[in-house]
Enzyme design. Structure first.
Site, PDB file in Angstrom:
ATOM      1  NE  ARG A 119      -4.101  -1.720   2.228  1.00  0.00           N
ATOM      2  CZ  ARG A 119      -5.031  -1.760   3.117  1.00  0.00           C
ATOM      3  NH1 ARG A 119      -5.168  -1.122   3.899  1.00  0.00           N
ATOM      4  NH2 ARG A 119      -6.144  -2.783   2.915  1.00  0.00           N
ATOM      5  NE  ARG A 159      -4.634   2.697   1.317  1.00  0.00           N
ATOM      6  CZ  ARG A 159      -5.189   2.281   2.711  1.00  0.00           C
ATOM      7  NH1 ARG A 159      -5.298   2.211   3.723  1.00  0.00           N
ATOM      8  NH2 ARG A 159      -6.452   2.221   2.258  1.00  0.00           N
ATOM      9  NE  ARG A 203      -8.251   7.761  -5.177  1.00  0.00           N
ATOM     10  CZ  ARG A 203      -9.289   7.187  -5.599  1.00  0.00           C
ATOM     11  NH1 ARG A 203     -10.006   8.592  -5.933  1.00  0.00           N
ATOM     12  NH2 ARG A 203     -10.518   6.884  -4.250  1.00  0.00           N
ATOM     13  CG  ASP A 251      -8.435  -3.037  -4.906  1.00  0.00           C
ATOM     14  OD1 ASP A 251      -8.126  -2.002  -4.171  1.00  0.00           O
ATOM     15  OD2 ASP A 251      -9.335  -4.014  -4.622  1.00  0.00           O
ATOM     16  CE1 TYR A 292     -12.820  -7.015   1.610  1.00  0.00           C
ATOM     17  CE2 TYR A 292     -11.122  -8.194   0.431  1.00  0.00           C
ATOM     18  CZ  TYR A 292     -11.714  -7.415   1.058  1.00  0.00           C
ATOM     19  OH  TYR A 292     -11.686  -6.675   2.062  1.00  0.00           O
TER      20      TYR A 292
END
Ligand code: CP3
Length: 349
Positions: free
Chosen positions: A27, A31, A40, A76, A151
């Site tokens: 990460r 971050r 972003r 991701d 998930y």
């Protein structure tokens, strides 16, 4: 394929001698960096990932700032499932959310095979842009079948994995069908990232530590093994990582990766006792230690390095990902200390 003859990271993955202990941070991309927040933009991380120029820039930021020995692709683990239309969103501060969780046989139809060039062209474009720019290896990645299954079945981040375990234990045929599709999803995604130029890959089985050794061995290990076996011909180092995995570390190692990721709960010396003296390890500074005073951080870094005991097969990392509010100056000091540490033991006179 681009090769990186001077890469400390690749040398460590192979347990070969090199000049300094390589470092990267899980990460590290997207971050805690102010330059990340600046570029972003609003919207979901999945929108940012769909923009190759932006994703390449976010991947490069920590390499520029920290001088890490490897880059990790900004993407991701739910990207392949989303790309085939399973209906996954990533909620800021929460993580992946699925509107219609996987519950029965009819949901298998929603997991068609991934066609990377058609379904994730933006990911491959990001990899290609990065390989042109980077002077250090790019690490591609995928979620391991169990962690992705958790998930899809829970529908949201879970602490207990009750639905996942109920399906795993109560409907073995459906579990096998689901896990087999997730093996294919990971393999096809990883192979496409490698073919586009990723020089190593990491399989994140982040939540495998929620399982007992017996359940891991019976219901998860065979599938993770298939992922690594399907990459063998590509000759890139593979890393296998999960959190809270001390009790299943030697089982996870049987899946067949080149490198085992170790979280902060198991000292590296103890991990080598469990996995064998030649094992190649990645880890394992507790990410929370980064919030302690500098002298404490320094001591904790020293302890990780001493636990490794000058073994050439060590990639320094955190025991899990960088926490969002970590001060980048702390990670700058960590990397500096690791790079200055004499990797080779002093010659005996
Ligand atoms: O490591 C990196 O810097 C590269 C990028 C990366 C992301 N996710 C970006 C991201 C990687 C390697 C991942 C993998 C991932 N995603 C894992 C395995 C690694 C691990 O941490 O164990 C898991 C479990 C996920 C699922 C997921 N996605 C979670 C748990 C979250 C966090 C939610 C939050 O905000 O705390 C996400 C979202 C996510 N993935 C963010 C980033 C930078 C934060 C959200 C954002 O920036 O919008």
């Amino acid at each position: 394929m681009t090769s990186y003859p001077d890469s400390a990271f690749l040398a460590a993955c192979r347990g070969e001698p090199h000049a300094h202990t390589p470092v990267w941070f899980m990460r590290q991309a997207g971050r805690s960096l102010p330059e990340y927040r600046k570029v972003r933009g609003p919207g979901s991380i999945l929108e940012a990932i769909a923009n190759p120029e932006l994703s390449a820039e976010i991947t490069l930021q920590p390499v520029r700032r920290y001088g890490t020995d490897a880059a990790i692709l900004y993407s991701d683990i739910v990207v392949p499932a989303q790309a085939i239309g399973f209906g996954v969103e990533v909620q800021p501060g929460l993580g992946p959310v699925v509107a219609q969780p996987f519950a029965s046989e009819s949901d298998l139809q929603r997991l068609r095979p991934l066609d990377p060039e058609a379904d994730t062209p933006h990911v491959l474009e990001t990899v290609r842009l990065l390989v042109e720019e980077l002077t250090v290896p790019l690490i591609g990645f995928a979620g391991a079948p169990f962690t992705v299954a958790s998930y899809l079945i829970e529908g949201a981040p879970s602490r207990t994995y009750t639905r996942t375990k109920a399906l795993m234990l109560g409907q073995p045929a459906l579990w096998d069908a689901l896990m087999s599709r997730l093996v294919d999803l990971a393999v096809v995604s990883l192979r496409s990232q490698i073919n586009a130029g990723a020089a190593a890959i990491q399989l994140f089985d982040s939540w495998a530590g929620a399982l007992s050794p017996k359940d891991y061995q019976t219901h998860v290990l065979p599938y993770s093994k298939r992922v690594f076996a399907a990459l063998e011909d590509l000759d890139v180092p593979t890393i296998h990582f999960g959190v809270g995995t001390g009790e299943i570390l030697s089982l996870m190692a049987q899946a067949g990766s080149t490198v085992m990721g170790v979280d902060w709960r198991v000292p590296l010396g103890e991990a080598r006792r469990r996995l064998g003296p030649e094992s190649i390890l990645q880890g394992n500074l507790d990410p929370a230690v980064c919030f302690a005073p500098p002298a404490v951080v320094e001591q904790a870094v020293t302890e990780v390095l001493e636990q490794n005991d000058h073994h050439p097969g060590h990639i320094f990392n955190l025991g899990h990902g960088v926490m969002p509010d970590t001060d980048p100056a702390v990670l700058e000091r960590v990397i500096d200390q690791v790079h200055r540490f004499p990797l080779n033991p002093p010659a005996v006179s």
